[in-house]
Design an enzyme around this catalytic site. Structure first.
Site, PDB file in Angstrom:
ATOM      1  N   ASP A 194       0.863  -1.187   0.000  1.00  0.00           N
ATOM      2  CA  ASP A 194       0.000   0.000   0.000  1.00  0.00           C
ATOM      3  C   ASP A 194       0.898   1.235   0.000  1.00  0.00           C
ATOM      4  O   ASP A 194       1.841   1.320   0.790  1.00  0.00           O
ATOM      5  CB  ASP A 194      -0.890  -0.023   1.255  1.00  0.00           C
ATOM      6  CG  ASP A 194      -2.034   0.975   1.163  1.00  0.00           C
ATOM      7  OD1 ASP A 194      -1.759   2.168   0.929  1.00  0.00           O
ATOM      8  OD2 ASP A 194      -3.189   0.572   1.343  1.00  0.00           O
ATOM      9  N   ILE A 195       0.637   2.184  -0.919  1.00  0.00           N
ATOM     10  CA  ILE A 195       1.532   3.364  -0.994  1.00  0.00           C
ATOM     11  C   ILE A 195       1.249   4.392   0.105  1.00  0.00           C
ATOM     12  O   ILE A 195       2.010   5.325   0.270  1.00  0.00           O
ATOM     13  CB  ILE A 195       1.509   4.090  -2.364  1.00  0.00           C
ATOM     14  CG1 ILE A 195       0.103   4.422  -2.818  1.00  0.00           C
ATOM     15  CG2 ILE A 195       2.268   3.331  -3.406  1.00  0.00           C
ATOM     16  CD1 ILE A 195       0.090   5.408  -3.980  1.00  0.00           C
ATOM     17  N   GLN A 222     -14.660   2.767   1.406  1.00  0.00           N
ATOM     18  CA  GLN A 222     -13.838   2.206   0.323  1.00  0.00           C
ATOM     19  C   GLN A 222     -13.489   3.315  -0.665  1.00  0.00           C
ATOM     20  O   GLN A 222     -14.369   4.037  -1.135  1.00  0.00           O
ATOM     21  CB  GLN A 222     -14.609   1.087  -0.394  1.00  0.00           C
ATOM     22  CG  GLN A 222     -13.799   0.403  -1.493  1.00  0.00           C
ATOM     23  CD  GLN A 222     -14.584  -0.726  -2.186  1.00  0.00           C
ATOM     24  OE1 GLN A 222     -15.770  -0.939  -1.907  1.00  0.00           O
ATOM     25  NE2 GLN A 222     -13.926  -1.426  -3.085  1.00  0.00           N
ATOM     26  N   HIS A 247     -10.462  -5.480  -2.418  1.00  0.00           N
ATOM     27  CA  HIS A 247      -9.115  -5.691  -1.868  1.00  0.00           C
ATOM     28  C   HIS A 247      -9.194  -5.953  -0.373  1.00  0.00           C
ATOM     29  O   HIS A 247     -10.113  -5.497   0.303  1.00  0.00           O
ATOM     30  CB  HIS A 247      -8.202  -4.495  -2.144  1.00  0.00           C
ATOM     31  CG  HIS A 247      -8.769  -3.174  -1.756  1.00  0.00           C
ATOM     32  ND1 HIS A 247      -9.667  -2.489  -2.543  1.00  0.00           N
ATOM     33  CD2 HIS A 247      -8.587  -2.402  -0.665  1.00  0.00           C
ATOM     34  CE1 HIS A 247     -10.005  -1.359  -1.955  1.00  0.00           C
ATOM     35  NE2 HIS A 247      -9.372  -1.281  -0.803  1.00  0.00           N
ATOM     36  N   HIS A 291      -6.869  -5.453   3.027  1.00  0.00           N
ATOM     37  CA  HIS A 291      -5.688  -4.868   3.657  1.00  0.00           C
ATOM     38  C   HIS A 291      -5.101  -5.910   4.611  1.00  0.00           C
ATOM     39  O   HIS A 291      -5.840  -6.488   5.429  1.00  0.00           O
ATOM     40  CB  HIS A 291      -6.073  -3.637   4.491  1.00  0.00           C
ATOM     41  CG  HIS A 291      -6.689  -2.518   3.701  1.00  0.00           C
ATOM     42  ND1 HIS A 291      -5.992  -1.392   3.342  1.00  0.00           N
ATOM     43  CD2 HIS A 291      -7.944  -2.342   3.210  1.00  0.00           C
ATOM     44  CE1 HIS A 291      -6.782  -0.556   2.675  1.00  0.00           C
ATOM     45  NE2 HIS A 291      -7.981  -1.114   2.585  1.00  0.00           N
TER      46      HIS A 291
END
Ligand code: 5GP
Length: 138
Positions: A33-34, A96, A102, A104
């Site tokens: 995750d960025i 979201q 997705h 996490h």
């Protein structure tokens, strides 16, 4: 729910934008995750186009969980994480922000997740260094 194939994760799956990849198989992709909420924060996505859990096939859901287990085990081994938090949001109303399903996978404790969701970009070189520890433990 109509799937938007221009969402950022669809672009990552098509190779149109880069990601720091952790693992890939026929049905799933795992990457960093960025805007991590904790060190080692990873995302697992299906290759199947689905916005939320409720559009995802049972087969893709099972494939995602297998990859989540693989990544979580690698975070434990590679980062020394003793707890792994899973988070999965369905719909903008739930918070979201990317409309491709997705999960996490976040090392640590729910009590430590003080960083706000999807706000601060992490340093790419640091993310890459953390990712290498995870990948080495897969
Ligand atoms: P959501 O809010 O949809 O549950 O989570 C989306 C996640 O995707 C956020 O944690 C956010 O930091 C992450 N994210 C958003 N854009 C990108 C991107 O371009 N690349 C990567 N690797 N992660 C992203």
């Amino acid at each position: 729910m109509t799937y938007d194939n221009q969402n950022i994760f669809a672009k990552i799956l098509r190779g149109e934008i880069p990601c720091i990849k952790l693992f890939e198989d026929a049905h799933t992709l795992a990457f960093m995750d960025i805007m991590p909420q904790a060190e080692g924060h990873a995302l697992v996505i299906p290759k199947e186009p689905a916005t939320t859990l409720f559009e995802l096939s049972d087969e893709a859901a099972a494939a995602c969980m297998a990859t989540v287990r693989r990544i979580g085990n690698a975070q434990k081994k590679g980062l020394g994480a003793t707890g792994i938090v899973l988070m999965q949001l369905n719909g903008a109303e739930a918070g979201q922000t990317v409309p491709h399903f997705h999960i996490h996978v976040i090392p640590g404790s729910i009590a430590d997740l003080r960083r706000p969701h999807a706000t601060a970009l992490a340093d790419t070189a640091h993310l890459k260094a953390v990712s290498e520890k995870i990948v080495a433990s897969i």
